[in-house]
Design an enzyme around this catalytic site. Structure first.
Site, PDB file in Angstrom:
ATOM      1  N   ASN A  70      -3.872 -12.521  15.743  1.00 22.07           N
ATOM      2  CA  ASN A  70      -4.472 -11.073  15.855  1.00 22.07           C
ATOM      3  C   ASN A  70      -5.185 -11.028  17.286  1.00 22.07           C
ATOM      4  O   ASN A  70      -5.261 -11.992  17.794  1.00 22.07           O
ATOM      5  CB  ASN A  70      -5.789 -11.324  14.946  1.00 22.07           C
ATOM      6  CG  ASN A  70      -6.320  -9.959  14.273  1.00 22.07           C
ATOM      7  OD1 ASN A  70      -5.344  -9.117  13.876  1.00 22.07           O
ATOM      8  ND2 ASN A  70      -7.250  -9.622  14.217  1.00 22.07           N
ATOM      9  N   HIS A 118       0.776  -1.344   0.195  1.00 20.21           N
ATOM     10  CA  HIS A 118      -0.175  -0.108  -0.036  1.00 20.21           C
ATOM     11  C   HIS A 118       0.800   1.082   0.072  1.00 20.21           C
ATOM     12  O   HIS A 118       0.363   2.466   0.336  1.00 20.21           O
ATOM     13  CB  HIS A 118      -0.868  -0.045   1.076  1.00 20.21           C
ATOM     14  CG  HIS A 118      -2.345  -0.958   1.025  1.00 20.21           C
ATOM     15  ND1 HIS A 118      -2.843  -1.404   2.097  1.00 20.21           N
ATOM     16  CD2 HIS A 118      -2.490  -1.639   0.034  1.00 20.21           C
ATOM     17  CE1 HIS A 118      -3.832  -2.234   1.727  1.00 20.21           C
ATOM     18  NE2 HIS A 118      -3.465  -2.530   0.335  1.00 20.21           N
TER      19      HIS A 118
HETATM   20  P1  OAD Z   1      -7.661  -2.570  10.449  1.00 19.67           P
HETATM   21  O1  OAD Z   1      -7.785  -1.344  11.427  1.00 19.67           O
HETATM   22  O2  OAD Z   1      -8.612  -3.091   9.403  1.00 19.67           O
HETATM   23  O3  OAD Z   1      -7.387  -4.021  11.322  1.00 19.67           O
HETATM   24  C1  OAD Z   1      -6.650  -4.177  12.344  1.00 19.67           C
HETATM   25  C2  OAD Z   1      -6.580  -5.441  13.038  1.00 19.67           C
HETATM   26  O4  OAD Z   1      -5.562  -5.512  13.909  1.00 19.67           O
HETATM   27  C3  OAD Z   1      -7.960  -5.649  13.859  1.00 19.67           C
HETATM   28  O5  OAD Z   1      -8.216  -7.052  13.454  1.00 19.67           O
HETATM   29  C4  OAD Z   1      -7.296  -5.862  15.225  1.00 19.67           C
HETATM   30  O6  OAD Z   1      -8.373  -6.641  16.020  1.00 19.67           O
HETATM   31  C5  OAD Z   1      -5.916  -6.017  15.119  1.00 19.67           C
HETATM   32  N1  OAD Z   1      -5.161  -5.409  16.442  1.00 19.67           N
HETATM   33  C6  OAD Z   1      -5.520  -4.536  16.878  1.00 19.67           C
HETATM   34  N2  OAD Z   1      -4.471  -4.187  17.970  1.00 19.67           N
HETATM   35  C7  OAD Z   1      -4.064  -5.291  17.844  1.00 19.67           C
HETATM   36  C8  OAD Z   1      -2.777  -5.640  18.746  1.00 19.67           C
HETATM   37  N3  OAD Z   1      -2.010  -5.002  19.565  1.00 19.67           N
HETATM   38  N4  OAD Z   1      -1.983  -6.997  18.396  1.00 19.67           N
HETATM   39  C9  OAD Z   1      -2.588  -7.794  17.285  1.00 19.67           C
HETATM   40  N5  OAD Z   1      -3.567  -7.256  16.699  1.00 19.67           N
HETATM   41  C10 OAD Z   1      -4.447  -6.281  16.821  1.00 19.67           C
HETATM   42  O7  OAD Z   1      -6.208  -2.688   9.735  1.00 19.67           O
HETATM   43  P2  OAD Z   1      -5.629  -3.193   8.395  1.00 19.67           P
HETATM   44  O8  OAD Z   1      -6.414  -4.801   8.322  1.00 19.67           O
HETATM   45  O9  OAD Z   1      -4.244  -3.178   8.533  1.00 19.67           O
HETATM   46  O10 OAD Z   1      -5.604   0.799   3.514  1.00 19.67           O
HETATM   47  O11 OAD Z   1      -6.241  -2.409   7.346  1.00 19.67           O
HETATM   48  C11 OAD Z   1      -6.105  -2.848   5.938  1.00 19.67           C
HETATM   49  C12 OAD Z   1      -6.003  -1.558   5.050  1.00 19.67           C
HETATM   50  O12 OAD Z   1      -7.093  -0.737   5.400  1.00 19.67           O
HETATM   51  C13 OAD Z   1      -5.033  -0.556   5.386  1.00 19.67           C
HETATM   52  O13 OAD Z   1      -3.826  -0.807   4.696  1.00 19.67           O
HETATM   53  C14 OAD Z   1      -5.472   0.613   4.661  1.00 19.67           C
HETATM   54  C15 OAD Z   1      -6.861   0.732   5.469  1.00 19.67           C
HETATM   55  O14 OAD Z   1      -7.946   1.422   4.947  1.00 19.67           O
HETATM   56  C16 OAD Z   1      -5.416   1.991   2.958  1.00 19.67           C
HETATM   57  O15 OAD Z   1      -5.244   3.120   3.263  1.00 19.67           O
HETATM   58  C17 OAD Z   1      -5.290   1.625   1.054  1.00 19.67           C
END
Ligand code: OAD
Length: 231
Positions: free
Chosen positions: A198, A106
């Site tokens: 996660n 990204h």
């Molecule tokens: P999300 O915010 O959608 O998800 C974050 C995940 O991390 C969730 O499932 C939480 O439960 C988990 N989480 C939170 N704190 C944590 C911790 N301390 N240890 C382990 N897990 C934890 O973020 P992404 O999946 O990265 O794209 O989002 C994907 C994409 O959506 C990003 O790259 C971005 C966003 O829109 C763009 O901007 C194009």
């Protein structure tokens, strides 16, 4: 030795103080995706978009890698096979933690991109509207970040790695954004063992062979210890 392909998301950087997107109070609760993370939003209000990414660049610049980042770097160093980290994150905490092979699907906060000629350069701490491209001089500089509606970077390379994966892990990602959310299916098709690490089960958790739940700084070092212990 088996090739390990690891997909990371915002959850791996959460304990470094960087907010996730979809957790309660996350970035997408504070900002509209259409406004700050689409080409149309940038065309409508580039100042707003630069302001959003300038703030994130400053926050990420002050963050340190955590135990999960350094554990993955250790796995890359000590695993006898190849370990490829594919990240959706735009921070540089994997590299700061010592990782060497990181694919930023990204984009990165540290990059600037010319929307006219696709020239890339290192972004200044603060990007501003009308900044000229150093190559073509057009005033179309934008953050080198993949927005919704755009094709993520390095996809051919990522699918090649997934097709050779013996182990696939998804760490700290909610599994709501494609194509990353479908990588697990590519890995399964390649015969890989799959594991999700996660805080809570993601929407796609049932696709994985194994789910390890907890904060990344605790579960990732433990998983790496287990892998290195059984080699
Ligand atoms: P999300 O915010 O959608 O998800 C974050 C995940 O991390 C969730 O499932 C939480 O439960 C988990 N989480 C939170 N704190 C944590 C911790 N301390 N240890 C382990 N897990 C934890 O973020 P992404 O999946 O990265 O794209 O989002 C994907 C994409 O959506 C990003 O790259 C971005 C966003 O829109 C763009 O901007 C194009």
């Amino acid at each position: 030795m088996e090739k390990i392909v690891i997909l990371t998301g915002a959850g791996i950087s959460a304990e470094s103080g960087l907010g996730t997107f979809r957790d309660e109070g996350g970035l997408w609760a504070q900002h509209r995706i259409e406004d700050v993370a689409t080409p149309e939003g940038f065309a409508r209000n580039p100042a707003l978009v630069h302001g959003f990414y300038n703030a994130r660049r400053m926050q990420a610049g002050g963050a340190d890698p955590n135990a999960a980042h350094t554990a993955l770097a250790r796995l890359q160093r000590d695993w006898p096979g190849e370990v490829v980290i594919v990240t959706q994150n735009v921070d540089n905490l994997h590299e700061a933690g010592g990782a060497t092979r990181v694919i930023h699907m990204h984009g990165t906060l540290s990059g600037a991109l010319c929307a006219s000629c696709e020239h890339r350069w290192t972004a200044p701490a603060e990007m501003s509207v009308g900044e000229p491209c150093p190559a073509c001089r057009a005033a179309t500089a934008r953050p080198d970040i993949v927005w919704f509606g755009e094709m993520p970077y390095h996809m051919d390379q990522i699918y090649d790695h997934l097709a050779q994966a013996g182990i696939f892990a998804a760490i700290g990602t909610s599994g709501q954004v494609y194509p990353a959310a479908a990588f697990v299916h590519e890995a399964i098709a390649a015969g890989a063992q799959t594991v999700e690490l996660n805080l809570e089960p993601s929407v796609g958790a049932s696709s994985f062979d194994q789910t390890l739940l907890g904060p990344a700084t605790q579960i990732v070092p433990r998983w790496v210890d287990d892998l290195l212990g059984r080699r």
